[in-house]
Motif scaffolding. Structure first.
Motif, mmCIF file in Angstrom:
data_model
loop_
_atom_site.group_PDB
_atom_site.id
_atom_site.type_symbol
_atom_site.label_atom_id
_atom_site.label_comp_id
_atom_site.label_asym_id
_atom_site.label_seq_id
_atom_site.Cartn_x
_atom_site.Cartn_y
_atom_site.Cartn_z
ATOM 1 N N TYR A 105 0.849 -1.196 0.000
ATOM 2 C CA TYR A 105 0.000 0.000 0.000
ATOM 3 C C TYR A 105 0.885 1.247 0.000
ATOM 4 N N SER A 106 1.061 1.864 -1.164
ATOM 5 C CA SER A 106 1.889 3.075 -1.266
ATOM 6 C C SER A 106 1.230 4.219 -0.500
ATOM 7 N N THR A 107 -0.097 4.205 -0.446
ATOM 8 C CA THR A 107 -0.854 5.130 0.410
ATOM 9 C C THR A 107 -1.972 4.288 1.038
ATOM 10 N N GLY A 108 -2.656 4.865 2.015
ATOM 11 C CA GLY A 108 -3.831 4.175 2.512
ATOM 12 C C GLY A 108 -4.853 4.068 1.374
ATOM 13 N N GLY A 109 -5.639 3.014 1.367
ATOM 14 C CA GLY A 109 -6.629 2.898 0.299
ATOM 15 C C GLY A 109 -7.379 1.587 0.384
ATOM 16 N N PHE A 110 -8.194 1.328 -0.632
ATOM 17 C CA PHE A 110 -8.959 0.074 -0.629
ATOM 18 C C PHE A 110 -9.300 -0.366 -2.049
ATOM 19 N N SER A 111 -9.630 -1.655 -2.156
ATOM 20 C CA SER A 111 -9.975 -2.233 -3.467
ATOM 21 C C SER A 111 -11.143 -3.192 -3.319
ATOM 22 N N LEU A 112 -11.726 -3.487 -4.461
ATOM 23 C CA LEU A 112 -12.777 -4.506 -4.541
ATOM 24 C C LEU A 112 -12.244 -5.629 -5.418
ATOM 25 N N ALA A 113 -12.413 -6.875 -4.968
ATOM 26 C CA ALA A 113 -12.020 -8.011 -5.810
ATOM 27 C C ALA A 113 -13.246 -8.821 -6.161
ATOM 28 N N VAL A 114 -13.485 -9.008 -7.468
ATOM 29 C CA VAL A 114 -14.477 -9.996 -7.883
ATOM 30 C C VAL A 114 -13.695 -11.137 -8.507
ATOM 31 N N ARG A 115 -14.256 -12.326 -8.381
ATOM 32 C CA ARG A 115 -13.475 -13.506 -8.731
ATOM 33 C C ARG A 115 -14.265 -14.423 -9.635
ATOM 34 N N SER A 116 -13.529 -15.193 -10.440
ATOM 35 C CA SER A 116 -14.184 -16.179 -11.294
ATOM 36 C C SER A 116 -13.451 -17.503 -11.138
ATOM 37 N N ARG A 117 -14.210 -18.585 -11.015
ATOM 38 C CA ARG A 117 -13.598 -19.921 -10.912
ATOM 39 C C ARG A 117 -12.909 -20.249 -12.228
ATOM 40 N N PRO A 118 -11.852 -21.062 -12.198
ATOM 41 C CA PRO A 118 -11.217 -21.456 -13.458
ATOM 42 C C PRO A 118 -12.207 -22.177 -14.368
ATOM 43 N N GLU A 119 -12.021 -22.028 -15.695
ATOM 44 C CA GLU A 119 -12.993 -22.571 -16.654
ATOM 45 C C GLU A 119 -12.879 -24.087 -16.762
ATOM 46 N N ASN A 120 -11.637 -24.605 -16.748
ATOM 47 C CA ASN A 120 -11.568 -26.038 -17.072
ATOM 48 C C ASN A 120 -11.576 -26.920 -15.823
ATOM 49 N N LEU A 121 -12.085 -28.131 -16.039
ATOM 50 C CA LEU A 121 -12.334 -29.040 -14.926
ATOM 51 C C LEU A 121 -11.042 -29.398 -14.196
ATOM 52 N N SER A 122 -9.942 -29.578 -14.949
ATOM 53 C CA SER A 122 -8.706 -30.003 -14.288
ATOM 54 C C SER A 122 -8.224 -28.909 -13.319
ATOM 55 N N GLN A 123 -8.396 -27.644 -13.704
ATOM 56 C CA GLN A 123 -8.013 -26.550 -12.805
ATOM 57 C C GLN A 123 -8.887 -26.570 -11.556
ATOM 58 N N ARG A 124 -10.183 -26.861 -11.769
ATOM 59 C CA ARG A 124 -11.091 -26.849 -10.613
ATOM 60 C C ARG A 124 -10.775 -28.013 -9.669
ATOM 61 N N MET A 125 -10.343 -29.153 -10.252
ATOM 62 C CA MET A 125 -9.976 -30.292 -9.397
ATOM 63 C C MET A 125 -8.682 -29.985 -8.634
ATOM 64 N N LEU A 126 -7.759 -29.310 -9.332
ATOM 65 C CA LEU A 126 -6.510 -28.919 -8.681
ATOM 66 C C LEU A 126 -6.789 -27.980 -7.511
ATOM 67 N N SER A 127 -7.752 -27.090 -7.714
ATOM 68 C CA SER A 127 -8.110 -26.141 -6.673
ATOM 69 C C SER A 127 -8.661 -26.891 -5.452
ATOM 70 N N ALA A 128 -9.501 -27.919 -5.692
ATOM 71 C CA ALA A 128 -10.046 -28.699 -4.572
ATOM 72 C C ALA A 128 -8.901 -29.399 -3.835
ATOM 73 N N LEU A 129 -7.929 -29.906 -4.609
ATOM 74 C CA LEU A 129 -6.792 -30.589 -3.990
ATOM 75 C C LEU A 129 -5.979 -29.620 -3.134
ATOM 76 N N LYS A 130 -5.793 -28.416 -3.623
ATOM 77 C CA LYS A 130 -5.011 -27.425 -2.875
ATOM 78 C C LYS A 130 -5.725 -27.054 -1.579
ATOM 79 N N ILE A 131 -7.050 -26.920 -1.665
ATOM 80 C CA ILE A 131 -7.815 -26.586 -0.456
ATOM 81 C C ILE A 131 -7.668 -27.726 0.567
ATOM 82 N N PHE A 132 -7.725 -28.961 0.061
ATOM 83 C CA PHE A 132 -7.555 -30.126 0.941
ATOM 84 C C PHE A 132 -6.147 -30.103 1.565
ATOM 85 N N ASN A 133 -5.125 -29.891 0.720
ATOM 86 C CA ASN A 133 -3.744 -29.874 1.212
ATOM 87 C C ASN A 133 -3.565 -28.881 2.336
#
Ligand SMILES: O=C(O)CCC(=O)C(=O)O
Length: 271
Positions: free
Chosen positions: A211-239
Motif C-alpha cells: 500500500y503506497s498510500t492508505g486505500g482500498f480495493s474490490l475483488a471480484v473472482r471467477s472460478r477457473p474454466e476447465n475441470l482439471s483446474q477446478r480439481m486442482l483447486s479442490a486438492l489445494k484446499i484439501f492440502n
C-alpha cells in the motif's frame, strides 16, 4: 480494447493486465470513499490483520484483532499503519452495495456470493501468495495507490514455495538473496494501481501487495474454466486445510514450518 482482444491476448493465455476504464460505469467509482463507508457502515466491528507472516509460522489470513470500522478508516486516513482488512465481505452486512458495481461479460463462472474488499494503511503489505481456490481475480482500486508485484505460477520453485501451501518465506519487499539465491532469477511484473484502475490477476499467479498510500480495493473472482483446474483447486484446499494443518498439529508449528522451508530450499537448489 474489445472483449475479444482482452480474451485472446490476456485472459486465455493467463497474462496479467491493468485496465484503466473497466469500472467507469460503476456507481461505486465515485460513491465509495472513506467518508461514505464511515458514515454508512462505521459501526460495524471488523477484523484487522498485520503485515508479515514470513518466518512466523502463521498464515497471511491470520487475524490480529477487531475494531470499529469507523476507527479503522480514521487510522488509514491519517497516516502509515500496518493494519489491513483482508477478504472483507462487507456485502454480507450491506447487500445493497452489490448494486454499485457489475460483473462484466468476460467470465462464465463469477463467484457472485464472494465479492471481497481489501483495505490497508500506507506502508502495509500482503506477503507474496497465490489464491488457494485458483480463481481469476479482478481487483479494482479505489482511493489511494497500491503497488502489486506479480509472478507466474511457473516461478513457484524460484520463490521457494512451501509444500502443501500457497505461500513461501521470501520477503519480496526486502529480498534476502544470500539466503534465497535462486530468487535473483525470477522475473515478474510491477504495477502501480490508482483510483479506477483494475488489475486482472490470472489463476495461480503469485502476488505481493504494497500500500503506497492508505486505500482500498474490490475483488471480484471467477472460478477457473476447465475441470482439471477446478480439481486442482479442490486438492489445494484439501492440502492446506487438512494436510498442512494436520502436520502442524502433529509436529508443532515451528518444526513443521522449518521442514517446509528445508524442502523448499532443496527444490530450489535443484533447479
Ligand atoms: O489488495 C490486497 O490487499 C490483497 C489482494 C489479494 O491478495 C487478493 O485479491 O488475493
Amino acid at each position: 480494447m474489445t472483449r475479444e482482444t482482452l480474451q485472446n491476448d490476456f485472459i486465455n493465455p493467463y497474462k496479467p493486465v491493468v485496465m484503466k476504464n473497466f469500472s467507469k460505469n460503476w456507481t461505486a467509482r465515485n460513491k465509495w470513499t472513506l467518508d461514505y463507508f464511515k458514515k454508512n457502515h462505521g459501526d460495524l466491528m471488523v477484523p484487522v490483520y498485520k503485515e508479515a507472516f514470513a518466518n512466523t509460522g502463521t498464515s497471511y489470513t491470520s487475524t490480529e484483532n477487531k475494531m470499529r470500522f469507523s476507527e479503522y478508516l480514521d487510522l488509514i486516513a491519517t497516516g502509515p499503519t500496518q493494519y489491513r482488512m483482508f477478504l472483507f465481505n462487507i456485502f454480507k452486512h450491506a447487500p445493497e452495495l452489490c448494486h454499485d458495481f457489475d460483473y462484466p461479460d468476460l467470465f462464465d463462472r463469477y463467484l457472485k456470493k464472494h465479492p471481497f474488499m481489501f483495505f490497508g494503511g500506507e506502508t502495509s503489505f500482503v506477503d507474496v501468495h497465490y489464491d488457494l481456490d485458483l480463481s481469476h481475480v479482478i481487483l479494482t482500486q479505489f482511493h489511494g495507490k497500491k503497488r502489486i508485484i506479480l509472478f507466474a505460477p511457473e516461478c513457484s520453485d524460484y520463490l521457494y514455495r512451501h509444500p502443501l501451501t500457497v505461500s513461501c518465506n521470501v520477503d519480496i519487499g526486502n529480498p534476502d538473496f544470500e539466503r534465497y539465491p535462486r530468487l535473483k532469477e525470477v522475473k515478474g511484473y510491477i504495477c502501480d494501481l490508482e483510483h479506477g484502475d483494475t488489475l486482472f490477476i490470472p489463476t495461480g499467479y503469485w502476488h505481493y501487495v504494497y500500500y503506497s498510500t492508505g486505500g482500498f480495493s474490490l475483488a471480484v473472482r471467477s472460478r477457473p474454466e476447465n475441470l482439471s483446474q477446478r480439481m486442482l483447486s479442490a486438492l489445494k484446499i484439501f492440502n492446506l486445510t487438512i494436510l498442512d494443518h494436520g502436520m502442524s498439529t502433529l509436529l508443532g508449528a515451528q518444526k513443521w514450518y522449518g521442514m517446509k522451508e528445508q524442502m523448499a530450499v532443496k527444490k530450489a537448489n535443484k533447479l
